[in-house]
Scaffold this active site. Structure first.
Site, PDB file in Angstrom:
ATOM      1  CD  GLU A   1      -2.973  -1.251   0.414  1.00 56.51           C
ATOM      2  OE1 GLU A   1      -3.047  -0.404  -0.495  1.00 56.51           O
ATOM      3  OE2 GLU A   1      -3.801  -2.160   0.554  1.00 56.51           O
TER       4      GLU A   1
ATOM      5  CD  GLU B   1      -3.282   2.798  -2.420  1.00 59.68           C
ATOM      6  OE1 GLU B   1      -3.337   1.904  -1.566  1.00 59.68           O
ATOM      7  OE2 GLU B   1      -3.859   2.704  -3.517  1.00 59.68           O
TER       8      GLU B   1
ATOM      9  CG  HIS C   1      -6.116   0.923   1.367  1.00 56.72           C
ATOM     10  ND1 HIS C   1      -6.038   0.830   0.002  1.00 56.72           N
ATOM     11  CD2 HIS C   1      -7.389   1.306   1.643  1.00 56.72           C
ATOM     12  CE1 HIS C   1      -7.206   1.147  -0.526  1.00 56.72           C
ATOM     13  NE2 HIS C   1      -8.048   1.451   0.445  1.00 56.72           N
TER      14      HIS C   1
ATOM     15  CE1 TYR D   1      -8.908  -0.970  15.372  1.00 61.08           C
ATOM     16  CE2 TYR D   1      -9.869  -1.922  13.382  1.00 61.08           C
ATOM     17  CZ  TYR D   1      -9.982  -1.555  14.710  1.00 61.08           C
ATOM     18  OH  TYR D   1     -11.164  -1.776  15.377  1.00 61.08           O
TER      19      TYR D   1
ATOM     20  CD  GLU E   1      -3.418   0.679  -7.022  1.00 67.44           C
ATOM     21  OE1 GLU E   1      -3.369   1.435  -8.004  1.00 67.44           O
ATOM     22  OE2 GLU E   1      -3.941   1.005  -5.941  1.00 67.44           O
TER      23      GLU E   1
ATOM     24  CD  GLU F   1      -6.233  -1.082  -3.765  1.00 68.44           C
ATOM     25  OE1 GLU F   1      -5.855  -0.454  -4.772  1.00 68.44           O
ATOM     26  OE2 GLU F   1      -5.736  -0.918  -2.641  1.00 68.44           O
TER      27      GLU F   1
ATOM     28  CG  HIS G   1      -7.011   3.046  -6.008  1.00 69.47           C
ATOM     29  ND1 HIS G   1      -6.432   2.553  -4.868  1.00 69.47           N
ATOM     30  CD2 HIS G   1      -7.840   4.048  -5.601  1.00 69.47           C
ATOM     31  CE1 HIS G   1      -6.876   3.231  -3.824  1.00 69.47           C
ATOM     32  NE2 HIS G   1      -7.738   4.134  -4.241  1.00 69.47           N
TER      33      HIS G   1
HETATM   34 MN    MN Z   1      -4.748   1.249  -4.402  1.00 68.88          MN
HETATM   35 FE    FE Z   2      -4.618   0.219  -1.533  1.00 70.45          FE
END
Ligand code: MN
Ligand code: FE
Length: 363
Positions: free
Chosen positions: A100, A131, A134, A140, A203, A237, A240
């Site tokens: 990411e 990103e 992500h 987390y 991606e 994604e 993206h």
């Molecule tokens: Mn992405």
């Molecule tokens: Fe991503």
């Protein structure tokens, strides 16, 4: 002064016609007018602005997703969770923690540096931010499960198939971090290749082996919080992938000298290499088949998805007629149909009407 009216969403603007026409004509993906002003209007790349709005409406934050069940399952050695299941989660966290960041970094230091139209910079800024979200979701997960972060980093450095996938993209990105004379065809091709590599190969294809495996666990009610985060990530994604497809197509349209037969063959070879690396990686993730998880099905899925990416940018598929071996995955990825699929603050960010990706062919 002659004026021209521009409407965006529910806002209307009056622009000086002559200046607006000049600004519009000067907008290019690359080699357009360089200006310090963020002159999004008049909009030339309408898709970029619409995509930006869609991405914004899909906003989510990792902390909104409950992880209690995941933590219970992770700790409970007597449960239905197998060692393979845990291994997949570790590989997912290990791989994506680095990947990411690599994508976001390439946008900031390569793509957004060279594009000149402000609406393209706008949507690329949002992409880079997603990103970050992500990457944050992985932090987390690591903290919720109590994993050793150095162990995750070590996977990135020690697992050869992860290293190979990342080297491919990192080396390409590094080579472009210099003054590129973008009036030269070869340099324009290098940039186009970077867009194809990051959007369609990485991606668009190399993310999908693990996406499939994690969602396969999710389908069996294993690690629901992690699965939910990956579903959100996947929805991002798909936007993206769409962004980089449009960017590449517009770049080629404005610079037809890029799209030679040799160059197209280069892109096809690049996708072949990406697919090969992904298949080796899948073999590491799934050294033996597990409940509902067959390495063979996932590798065929990669062939299937790679062909969709090739076709989306006008390149021929490598396996014409190949069928999707995991049709349930398409449904799982399509979260716009679901309502109230979990309780949390995330719903507040979303307008029900905007829960969608711009193209629905990104599965
Ligand atoms: Mn992405
Ligand atoms: Fe991503």
């Amino acid at each position: 002064m002659e004026t021209t009216t521009v409407t965006i969403g529910n806002k209307t603007f009056e622009l000086d016609k002559r200046k607006a026409e000049e600004a519009f004509a000067a907008k290019r993906v690359i080699n357009g007018r360089e200006t310090m002003f963020f002159n999004i209007l008049p909009l030339k790349y309408q898709w970029a602005y619409e995509l930006y709005k869609t991405m914004k409406a899909n906003h989510w934050e990792p902390e909104d997703i409950p992880m209690q069940k995941d933590v219970e399952q992770w700790r409970d050695t007597g449960s239905a969770i197998s060692e393979i299941d845990r291994w997949i989660i570790k590989m997912a966290i290990g791989y994506f923690s680095a990947a990411e960041g690599i994508v976001g970094d390439n946008i900031l230091h390569v793509t957004r540096e060279v594009v000149t139209a402000p609406e393209l910079k706008l949507v690329l800024g949002r992409h880079a931010h997603e990103e970050n979200i992500h990457a944050d979701s992985l932090v987390y997960m690591i903290s919720s499960l109590g994993l050793n972060p150095h162990e995750c980093e070590a996977m990135f450095e020690d697992v050869p198939t992860i290293k190979a996938k990342n080297s491919l993209v990192v080396n390409n990105s590094r080579e472009l971090r210099r003054d590129l004379d973008l009036t030269e065809t070869r340099n324009k091709q290098e940039l186009a290749k970077n867009m194809f590599l990051f959007g369609q190969c990485m991606e668009g294809t190399q993310f999908y082996g693990l996406f499939g495996m994690v969602l396969s666990l999710y389908r069996q009610n294993k690690f629901p919080g992690i699965g939910q985060m990956f579903r959100y990530t996947l929805r991002d994604e798909s936007n993206h992938i769409s962004l980089f497809k449009h960017l590449l197509m517009d770049l080629v349209e404005e610079n037809p000298d890029i799209w030679t037969e040799e160059f197209r063959a280069e892109l096809i070879d690049l996708m072949k290499e990406a697919v090969q690396l992904e298949k080796a990686f899948i073999a590491d993730c799934l050294p033996v088949n597990a409940l509902g998880l067959s390495a063979d099905e996932f590798t065929r899925y990669i062939d299937y998805i790679a062909d969709r990416r090739l076709e989306s940018v006008g390149l021929p598929p490598l396996h014409p007629g190949i069928q999707n071996p995991l049709p349930w995955l398409a449904e799982m990825m399509d979260i716009q149909k679901e309502q109230n699929f979990f309780e949390g603050r995330v719903t507040e960010y979303q307008k029900a009407s905007a829960l969608e990706s711009v193209d629905d062919d990104e599965l």
